[in-house]
Design a protein around this motif. Structure first.
Motif, short mmCIF file in Angstrom:
data_model
loop_
_atom_site.label_atom_id
_atom_site.label_comp_id
_atom_site.label_asym_id
_atom_site.label_seq_id
_atom_site.Cartn_x
_atom_site.Cartn_y
_atom_site.Cartn_z
N LEU A 90 -4.07 5.24 2.85
CA LEU A 90 -3.98 4.63 4.18
C LEU A 90 -4.18 3.12 4.09
CD1 LEU A 90 -6.03 7.10 6.41
CD2 LEU A 90 -3.54 6.85 6.31
N VAL A 91 -3.40 2.39 4.87
CA VAL A 91 -3.55 0.95 4.98
C VAL A 91 -3.64 0.58 6.46
CG1 VAL A 91 -2.34 0.42 2.83
CG2 VAL A 91 -1.04 0.63 4.95
N ALA A 92 -4.38 -0.49 6.75
CA ALA A 92 -4.50 -0.96 8.12
C ALA A 92 -3.31 -1.86 8.46
CB ALA A 92 -5.81 -1.72 8.30
N THR A 138 5.53 2.95 1.37
CA THR A 138 6.47 3.81 0.65
C THR A 138 6.68 3.28 -0.76
OG1 THR A 138 8.45 2.59 1.32
CG2 THR A 138 7.63 4.31 2.82
N ALA A 139 7.35 4.08 -1.59
CA ALA A 139 7.62 3.68 -2.96
C ALA A 139 8.49 2.43 -3.01
CB ALA A 139 8.29 4.83 -3.72
N GLU A 140 9.26 2.18 -1.93
CA GLU A 140 10.12 1.00 -1.89
C GLU A 140 9.40 -0.23 -1.36
OE1 GLU A 140 10.82 3.89 -0.36
OE2 GLU A 140 12.11 4.70 -1.95
N GLY A 141 8.10 -0.10 -1.03
CA GLY A 141 7.34 -1.24 -0.53
C GLY A 141 7.44 -1.43 0.97
N ARG A 142 7.94 -0.47 1.67
CA ARG A 142 8.06 -0.54 3.14
C ARG A 142 6.86 0.15 3.77
NH1 ARG A 142 10.73 2.96 6.58
NH2 ARG A 142 11.43 4.11 4.73
N PHE A 143 6.36 -0.41 4.87
CA PHE A 143 5.22 0.16 5.57
C PHE A 143 5.68 0.95 6.79
CE2 PHE A 143 3.38 -3.33 3.20
CZ PHE A 143 2.20 -2.79 2.71
N VAL A 144 5.13 2.16 6.93
CA VAL A 144 5.48 3.00 8.08
C VAL A 144 4.19 3.42 8.77
CG1 VAL A 144 7.63 3.85 7.07
CG2 VAL A 144 5.51 5.08 6.64
N ALA A 145 4.23 3.44 10.09
CA ALA A 145 3.05 3.82 10.87
C ALA A 145 2.89 5.34 10.88
CB ALA A 145 3.18 3.29 12.30
N GLY A 161 -2.15 -2.85 14.40
CA GLY A 161 -3.15 -1.85 14.77
C GLY A 161 -2.78 -0.48 14.24
N GLY A 162 -3.78 0.35 14.05
CA GLY A 162 -3.54 1.69 13.55
C GLY A 162 -3.43 1.73 12.05
N HIS A 163 -2.97 2.87 11.56
CA HIS A 163 -2.84 3.08 10.12
C HIS A 163 -1.39 3.31 9.74
CE1 HIS A 163 -7.11 4.15 10.84
NE2 HIS A 163 -7.29 3.60 9.64
N GLY A 164 -1.14 3.05 8.46
CA GLY A 164 0.19 3.26 7.94
C GLY A 164 0.17 3.62 6.48
N LEU A 165 1.35 3.86 5.93
CA LEU A 165 1.53 4.17 4.52
C LEU A 165 2.56 3.23 3.93
CD1 LEU A 165 1.76 8.07 4.75
CD2 LEU A 165 -0.25 6.74 4.07
N SER A 209 0.99 12.30 10.37
CA SER A 209 2.21 12.72 11.06
C SER A 209 2.91 11.49 11.61
CB SER A 209 1.88 13.70 12.19
OG SER A 209 1.03 13.09 13.16
N GLY A 210 4.16 11.65 11.92
CA GLY A 210 4.96 10.55 12.45
C GLY A 210 6.42 10.75 12.11
N PRO A 211 7.31 10.09 12.84
CA PRO A 211 8.75 10.27 12.62
C PRO A 211 9.23 9.77 11.26
CG PRO A 211 8.35 8.47 14.15
CD PRO A 211 7.04 9.14 13.96
N ALA A 212 8.43 8.89 10.60
CA ALA A 212 8.89 8.30 9.35
C ALA A 212 8.34 9.00 8.12
CB ALA A 212 8.52 6.81 9.30
N VAL A 213 7.53 10.06 8.30
CA VAL A 213 6.96 10.75 7.14
C VAL A 213 7.60 12.12 7.00
CG1 VAL A 213 4.79 9.51 7.20
CG2 VAL A 213 5.03 11.61 8.52
#
Length: 229
Positions: free
Chosen positions: A182-184, A194-201, A188-192, A215-219
């Motif tokens: 998890l990253v801040a 990705t292997a490509e270096g993109r952050f998703v909430a 606001g909130g948390h995200g991940l 959970s989320g539409p991007a995971v």
């Protein structure tokens, strides 16, 4: 009836030769003398009030409460049931899980898990010396007794430290990642990441064993994420 109770137990110990009834006869006295001899006592053939203690079932003798040669007082010898149980000193402020009949998992010292059931919860909270609920020390605790139905699963273990685990909340068929992933996010909130270096909430759920529900539409299942160093 006292004579019958005594003769019944004396015969169960193997000292026979008399009829189990309500009469203390000379044959009963002879059996008592043999019993006294095995205990290293004087062969009087009589039994005084307080010389024997009856238990409703099989009992396990505990540690003697007096040293050899010291004066005999109360609690000279303790005994417990032969059924092995677990006593947990649960935090009084976090003992909502301790409900009679609740299922728990007991991990033995070697890590073997066995099933247990909460049998009883103490009513008096006890605070350690110098401790209390005011933050000055350890919190007050309540004794929680856990029974183990499968006594064979415990093996030959008579005592030792164990771990009791319970399920407070449970969710199934969810996606999880290591908590360290998890990253801040700046917004606001948390995200991940990705292997490509993109952050998703992501939206977080339950935490357990170093993992967190996300959970989320991007995971999606099988997605690779980076863990920050």
């Amino acid at each position: 009836m006292d004579v019958r109770q005594f003769e019944t137990n004396l015969a169960a110990l193997g000292y026979t030769g008399f009829t189990v009834d309500n009469d203390f006869t000379a044959r009963t006295a002879d059996a008592v003398k043999r019993w006294q001899t095995s205990l290293g006592l004087a062969q009087t053939g009589t039994v005084g009030v307080g010389d024997v203690i009856y238990s409703g079932g099989t009992a396990r003798i505990g540690q003697p409460g007096n040293r050899l040669g010291s004066a005999v007082g109360e609690n000279t010898l303790t005994y417990t049931s032969t059924t092995r149980k677990v006593v947990v000193n649960a935090s009084a402020s976090d003992a909502a899980w301790a409900v009679r009949g609740s299922r728990v998992t007991v991990k033995l010292p070697d890590g073997t898990p066995v099933k247990g059931t909460v049998e009883s919860i103490g009513r008096q909270a006890t605070a350690p010396e110098g401790g209390g609920e005011d933050g000055s020390g350890q919190p007050a605790t309540l004794p929680v007794t856990v029974t183990i139905a499968d006594q064979k699963a415990v093996g030959e273990l008579e005592s030792g430290p164990v771990t009791v685990e319970y399920v407070g909340r449970e969710v199934k068929d969810v996606l999880t990642v290591p908590v360290s992933a998890l990253v801040a996010l700046t917004e606001g909130g948390h995200g991940l990441e990705t292997a490509e270096g993109r952050f998703v909430a992501v939206k977080t759920g339950l935490f357990a064993d170093g993992n967190v529900e996300v959970s989320g539409p991007a995971v999606r299942e099988g997605m690779k994420v980076r863990i920050p160093e």
